[in-house]
Design an enzyme around this catalytic site. Structure first.
Site, PDB file in Angstrom:
ATOM      1  N   TYR A 155       0.833  -1.205   0.000  1.00 55.42           N
ATOM      2  CA  TYR A 155       0.000   0.000   0.000  1.00 55.42           C
ATOM      3  C   TYR A 155       0.870   1.259   0.000  1.00 55.42           C
ATOM      4  CZ  TYR A 155      -4.467  -2.371   0.938  1.00 55.42           C
ATOM      5  OH  TYR A 155      -5.605  -3.128   0.845  1.00 55.42           O
ATOM      6  N   GLU A 204     -15.325   4.206   4.670  1.00 59.53           N
ATOM      7  CA  GLU A 204     -15.353   4.511   3.238  1.00 59.53           C
ATOM      8  C   GLU A 204     -16.752   4.397   2.635  1.00 59.53           C
ATOM      9  OE1 GLU A 204     -12.318   2.256   1.150  1.00 59.53           O
ATOM     10  OE2 GLU A 204     -10.885   3.606   2.104  1.00 59.53           O
TER      11      GLU A 204
HETATM   12  C1  LIG Z   1      -8.969   0.365   2.365  1.00 61.14           C
HETATM   13  C2  LIG Z   1      -8.025   1.295   2.397  1.00 61.14           C
HETATM   14  C3  LIG Z   1      -6.742   1.153   3.059  1.00 61.14           C
HETATM   15  C4  LIG Z   1      -5.793   2.125   2.875  1.00 61.14           C
HETATM   16  C5  LIG Z   1      -4.553   1.999   3.491  1.00 61.14           C
HETATM   17  C6  LIG Z   1      -4.282   0.885   4.246  1.00 61.14           C
HETATM   18  O1  LIG Z   1      -3.066   0.724   4.807  1.00 61.14           O
HETATM   19  C7  LIG Z   1      -5.229  -0.086   4.445  1.00 61.14           C
HETATM   20  C8  LIG Z   1      -6.484   0.055   3.844  1.00 61.14           C
END
Ligand SMILES: C=Cc1ccc(O)cc1
Length: 176
Positions: free
Chosen positions: A24, A69
């Site tokens: 990520y 979200e």
């Molecule tokens: C679902 C989003 C999201 C964004 C960053 C992260 O480290 C985990 C989930």
């Protein structure tokens, strides 16, 4: 540089790989907003700008970020940047686990689809993903920098960023 106060954390750009292998990229855009891109894992390819979030300092150098979200996914992240470690818990609704493809997009252009999908499909049981991650990159992007997360993820992007091939010294995107 050591992180201590919230001001040190805000404006920071991170890349990290969770212990389950999911990669990520995440940016503390300002004290109430985050941007991110997902490079590996169940929803690789998804990217989001201007997600409202709660961002606090827990103690010196330790920061907690939480948000919910439009998909119904809830997220709680704890950053220990001086140790190049963080912990994230993602609470996916059942429908995201069953149809991850629907969420793989630039979400900002598909908010109505996310809201329709969370009503149309099932929420429970939720799929929890609690994982530690190793931080592989820390960049001082400054707050409200729209260049940090400004295009879809591509293969090799995180290597380009780590190699210094993606941002110039004032932290603007090269090769636009
Ligand atoms: C679902 C989003 C999201 C964004 C960053 C992260 O480290 C985990 C989930």
């Amino acid at each position: 540089m050591k992180f201590k106060e919230l001001e040190d954390f805000l404006g920071t750009h991170f890349i990290y790989t969770y212990d389950n292998g999911w990669e990520y990229e995440w940016y503390a855009k300002n004290d109430h907003t985050v941007d991110y891109r997902i490079h590996g894992g169940m929803v690789a390819g998804r990217w989001v700008k201007n997600q409202e979030a709660n961002i606090v300092k827990l103690t010196d150098g330790v920061f907690k970020v939480t948000w919910t979200e439009p998909t119904g996914t809830d997220v709680a992240l704890d950053f220990m940047p001086d140790e190049y470690r963080m912990h994230g818990t993602i609470f996916f609704p059942k429908w995201v686990q069953e149809h991850p493809d629907i969420t793989v997009c630039f979400q900002n252009e598909h908010i109505p689809l996310m809201e329709e999908s969370r009503e149309k499909y099932e929420t429970y049981p939720k799929y929890l993903v609690p994982e530690f991650a190793k931080i592989t990159y820390i960049g001082k992007a400054g707050q409200d920098n729209e260049d940090v997360i400004s295009e879809a993820p591509y293969p090799g992007m995180t290597d380009d960023i780590r190699a210094g091939k993606y941002f110039d010294a004032p932290y603007h995107r090269l090769h636009k």
